[in-house]
Design an enzyme around this catalytic site. Sequence first.
Site, PDB file in Angstrom:
ATOM      1  N   HIS A   1      -9.342   3.282  -1.393  1.00  0.00           N
ATOM      2  CA  HIS A   1      -7.958   2.824  -1.234  1.00  0.00           C
ATOM      3  C   HIS A   1      -7.532   1.928  -2.394  1.00  0.00           C
ATOM      4  O   HIS A   1      -7.414   0.716  -2.244  1.00  0.00           O
ATOM      5  CB  HIS A   1      -7.839   2.095   0.110  1.00  0.00           C
TER       6      HIS A   1
ATOM      7  N   CYS B   1       0.821  -1.216   0.000  1.00  0.00           N
ATOM      8  CA  CYS B   1       0.000   0.000   0.000  1.00  0.00           C
ATOM      9  C   CYS B   1       0.852   1.262   0.000  1.00  0.00           C
ATOM     10  O   CYS B   1       0.322   2.365  -0.130  1.00  0.00           O
ATOM     11  CB  CYS B   1      -0.940  -0.002   1.200  1.00  0.00           C
TER      12      CYS B   1
END
Lengths: 388, 128
Positions: A334, A84
Amino acid sequence: MTAVRIAGVGMTPFGSHPETTGRELFGEASCVALDDAGVPCDDVDALFYGNFMGAFAEKQNHHGPLMADAAGVTAPATRFESACASSGVAVREAVSKIRAGQADVILVGGMERMTNLSTASTTEALATAGDELYEGRAGLTFPGAYAMMTDAYFAAHDADRTDLAHIAVKNHANAVENELAQYQQAIDIDDVLEAPMVADPVGLYDASPITDGASALVLTGEDYAEANDLDASIAVTGSGQGTDSLSLQGRESLTRTPAAEQAAEDAYTDANVGPDDIDVAEVHDCFTIAEVLAIESLGFYEPGTGYRAARDGETTRDGDLPVNLSGGLKAKGHPVGATGAAQLVELTKLLRGEHVNSDAVADAETAVTHNAGATVASAVVHVLEVVE
Amino acid sequence: MSDESVETAFDTFLNALADGKGYYLKCMNGHASLPPRYGCPDCGATDLERQPLPDVGEIVAMTTIRVPAPAFAEAAPYVLAVAKFGPVRLTGRLLNIDPDDDTVESGALVSATASSVGDESFVAFELR
Ligand SMILES: [Zn+2]
């Protein structure tokens, strides 16, 4: 050393776009950023790009050349993968290269395509950000890892699920007017507490969604910006990165994130600022507990005290230190590889006064981004400042 | 999917756990770590010796997975924990537990073993 300016920013709407390929997503974000910068494609010296799960989502690796083509640039192109934190790392490397005088203009960003996969396949792909032998094989999912961090935090401190629910409610409220956010609707505490469990004690509304999207920035050296009369009022003045054991079991504590503490310390030192100088922050709230750990690692709160911040109104829009005015990962969405660069995109707009939530931080001059990979085994922090 | 004719250092470790002969690795400077490993994660020393894993571990964090990855669909909901065994911690699946009927909390004592789903073996725990 050449100072680094943000000359242009771009983002696709974050959300569910299963019909759109990754190359289209990144093409859109990068064209918006280049147009915003007013920099010709020919002047781009390098493309730095973050992506995590392209091999799962599109059976595609070797994204560098593909995304250069999509962006309309012919410069050398490199993909970065740090789960991420993939595009946060890409930004950091771009900053470093410009400072070293090895490039005048770098197009940097990231992309993730996720919603074309089933939830089960996405869960499987995300789990590869952890330790395959000790975590993946035992069936530990990404939410499960954060659930264990939440469990450990609850056991060590006086926090509970209601404290964390206030973080989700705050970030949804911030996203209501953000037209690029995935969820532009408010939620309340009961919505969070009554949502189905994903991995106890993490419920569905404690978790960021599965998202498609891309983000991009045009970074330039200060000299290039001045020579070309660019409107580049925001500078990247600090950059830091930290690494921790990939697995949770390899760490002394599940309630601290030393990789982020290191990244923050280095970024603050680099920018010659401290936590008290920060006016606004975009932090990596992939789960509600992650925002708590983020604001503690950034030095805004002592370890074990950050859980009250949203509930006490200190990090809300009207608080002393607004956190995730974009909506955060929780409500903005996200798309893993796009998230780190997207934080800089949102902060740039907030500081320029161009963001729908800019009036909440009208006098802000110094801002910070906190981007984490997996369970904060990787962390990247950047300091942004208004320079003109 | 692993080739059964090949035994990695991780397979060796799991087999030892299943036989009740678990171990960890210790370097010349006293740092503890887990296989598979060439050098010490703390100091880089390469003379790693096996030390017996303590028989009893204490759960330090746990969760019940309700949305599993595809390979574990039939196992859900299932309980995972990180447990501390002397100088090392292990992540494992808690066996023989129904998360909705049985109450297990951090601090509970476990022993380590191995289990498998399909071709994949992993660390597992049993309550003491
Ligand atoms: Zn050592």
